[in-house]
Write an enzyme that holds these catalytic residues in place. Structure first.
Site, PDB file in Angstrom:
ATOM      1  N   SER A 175       0.845  -1.190   0.000  1.00 24.57           N
ATOM      2  CA  SER A 175       0.000   0.000   0.000  1.00 24.57           C
ATOM      3  C   SER A 175       0.882   1.244   0.000  1.00 24.57           C
ATOM      4  CB  SER A 175      -0.939  -0.040   1.211  1.00 24.57           C
ATOM      5  OG  SER A 175      -1.957   0.931   1.088  1.00 24.57           O
ATOM      6  N   ASN A 176       0.361   2.387   0.384  1.00 26.62           N
ATOM      7  CA  ASN A 176       1.144   3.628   0.404  1.00 26.62           C
ATOM      8  C   ASN A 176       0.675   4.518   1.549  1.00 26.62           C
ATOM      9  OD1 ASN A 176      -0.993   5.502  -0.608  1.00 26.62           O
ATOM     10  ND2 ASN A 176      -0.910   4.086  -2.345  1.00 26.62           N
ATOM     11  N   ARG A 177       1.278   5.694   1.668  1.00 28.18           N
ATOM     12  CA  ARG A 177       1.078   6.545   2.846  1.00 28.18           C
ATOM     13  C   ARG A 177      -0.186   7.410   2.810  1.00 28.18           C
ATOM     14  NH1 ARG A 177       6.397   9.896   3.794  1.00 28.18           N
ATOM     15  NH2 ARG A 177       5.047  10.793   5.380  1.00 28.18           N
ATOM     16  N   SER A 178      -1.006   7.300   1.780  1.00 30.09           N
ATOM     17  CA  SER A 178      -2.192   8.162   1.702  1.00 30.09           C
ATOM     18  C   SER A 178      -3.120   7.961   2.909  1.00 30.09           C
ATOM     19  CB  SER A 178      -2.965   7.854   0.417  1.00 30.09           C
ATOM     20  OG  SER A 178      -4.197   8.539   0.428  1.00 30.09           O
ATOM     21  N   ALA A 230      -4.718   7.669  -4.088  1.00 34.78           N
ATOM     22  CA  ALA A 230      -3.355   7.219  -4.379  1.00 34.78           C
ATOM     23  C   ALA A 230      -3.448   5.742  -4.752  1.00 34.78           C
ATOM     24  CB  ALA A 230      -2.470   7.430  -3.160  1.00 34.78           C
TER      25      ALA A 230
END
Ligand code: C5P
Length: 221
Positions: free
Chosen positions: A29-32, A96
């Protein structure tokens, strides 16, 4: 109180990260945080529009008057967006979305061994590129989070993805992801506005005013 300058319009917003699972308990996943997308949903509702929010997994409450559809993966976000887009006047793609996902998703939890592990990745579908060739497109606003050459990269995405407008922000030095405030450089064919650093709530209101202005200008052109 804001004026209802988007009364009678339907607006679709994507927000948050996606999760790309490689076994039942592990994902990429990512930091959004989803904060910008949720602030935009609240601002659009305040402006009198019907808001549908397609959201990845985030720890945020649904803003008043907003209809939320929850998804996990990039493919689910793509499917939900394609299912909704035909009846929308404006699409704001703030999510994101993962660009890569594991090629395989194991049915059972993968056991650790003494060896290293290599994950093979493949591209996900780019939602905005899918929409670029639609016959009856809504007014489309994309986002670009960049760590370098902000304007050049954002302008390239505006053209490549056939967008009406793009909002670009730096993700460096505590700005952008996860933070409660942000600044945006907004570009469209032939124009540019800098929205200076402020809370995501205020920034969202300023961006929605700008979007509404160009949406109405395009409609009457
Ligand atoms: O190319 P990049 O991912 O930086 O572009 C960002 C914009 O494209 C955002 O508006 C994002 O929501 C959208 N996007 C998309 N589908 C993807 C990846 C990004 O619609 N698979």
């Amino acid at each position: 109180l804001t004026e209802p300058f988007l009364a009678g319009r339907s607006v679709l917003i994507t927000a948050g990260p996606t999760r790309e699972f490689w076994d039942p308990v592990r994902f990429l996943s990512n930091r959004s945080s989803g904060k910008m997308g949720y602030a935009l949903a609240a601002a659009v509702a305040e402006a009198g529009a019907q808001v549908t929010l397609i959201s990845g997994p985030v720890a945020l409450d649904v803003p008043p008057g907003v209809h939320r559809i929850q998804v996990e993966s990039a493919q689910q976000m793509c499917d939900a967006t394609l299912a909704q887009v035909a009846v929308m006047d404006i699409l704001i793609a703030c999510a994101a979305v993962a660009d890569y996902r594991p090629t395989k998703q194991a049915a059972q939890k993968i056991k650790k061994t003494d060896q290293g592990l290599t994950l093979a990745l493949e591209r996900t579908t780019d939602i905005l590129e899918q929409l670029a060739n639609l016959a009856d497109k809504p007014f489309i606003v994309g986002f670009a989070a960049e760590t370098e050459r902000l304007e050049i990269n954002a302008y390239r995405k505006l053209k490549l993805k056939g967008l009406d407008m793009i909002a670009a922000n730096w993700v460096q030095g505590g700005q952008g992801f996860e933070a409660d405030d942000n600044a945006l450089t907004v570009l469209w064919p032939g124009g540019k506005v800098e929205l200076p650093r402020t809370s995501k709530t205020q920034l969202a209101r300023a961006l929605i005013k700008l979007i509404a202005e160009y949406y109405h200008a395009k409609g009457s052109a």
